[in-house]
Design an enzyme around this catalytic site. Sequence first.
Site: not given
Length: 335
Positions: A177, A219
């Site tokens: 992420e 992500k």
Amino acid sequence: MNHQELNQTAVAMVADNKGLLAADESTGTMGKRMDAIGVENTEDNRRDYREFMFRAPGIGEYISGVILFDETIRQKAADGTPLVKIMQDAGIIPGIKVDAGAKPLPGAPGETITEGLDGLPARVDEYYKLGARFAKWRAVIDITDEAPTSHAIHTNAHALARYAKICQEGGLCPIVEPEVLMDGNHDIETCQEVTEGVLNAVFGELYAQEVMLEGMILKPNMVIAGKKCPTQAGHQQVADMTVQTLKRCVPAAVPGIMFLSGGQSEEDATVHLDLMNAGYDLPWGLSFSYGRALQASALSTWSGKAENVAAAQAAFIERAAANSKACAGTYGKAA
Ligand code: 13P
């Protein structure tokens, strides 16, 4: 490293128009959420809040996995059932946030490096035994007149790849992420340029450190103007520029891209995802891993009162179902 298990986990996370509930707020962040509804930030209140979401009727139709905080993966429900068992019984894969948060980056005033690599292999082994099958690590990139620096981008990309490799060695599918924040006054073009620089650096490091792309999930943020930018792009432009960026930067070997919501409203986050899935033929599954955009209505409906639990569960399921439709590109409520 069990390649097959990692790939199966990644594919299951993004399959069947399902997505992730990011319920991994740290105790401090939960304090802010609880403050907003006038509820004391105690261990029991945090447990009660998360328990009602995990027990929401029908959750397994829309949610493939939940990202947990360390406290939650060890917690038992009010009736003594481990929260992990409640999830597993609903067909949901437990996941775990393993980073220790974004800390000041030496040599780069105002920028951060995400910490948590020390001792990570042992923690991954423990989390696997506790039932986790995937993990999350969030790097934070801010856009200002001076930032991001190449120093911040490259140190964070390096740490993300170190984390991802450690998780894969321990059997946890890593969610990678790199979040470019939408807090500033920058325009959407600036967000696109920065996001592309960050994703290219991240995939360069993942390659250098031999992270198996088939056994991970990305992500990212969507490509979107900063909240304080006077010119906000429309839904279709956000969808178009986000897909353009992802096609430029993310190898097709990655099974799934699961967005963060990053401060978008619940409805915007759903509409953007819907437009991307409706309008494009994409090489990866494109889904959600939302925190605020799945929980905002549920949290305020609950307000810490047991008599509101059924209505709060319904509010949560309404967003989960809407985002599941957006994964299929059939939500259809674009303005
Ligand atoms: P938001 O969807 O609220 O951005 O949270 C997702 C997340 O897990 C951020 O790390």
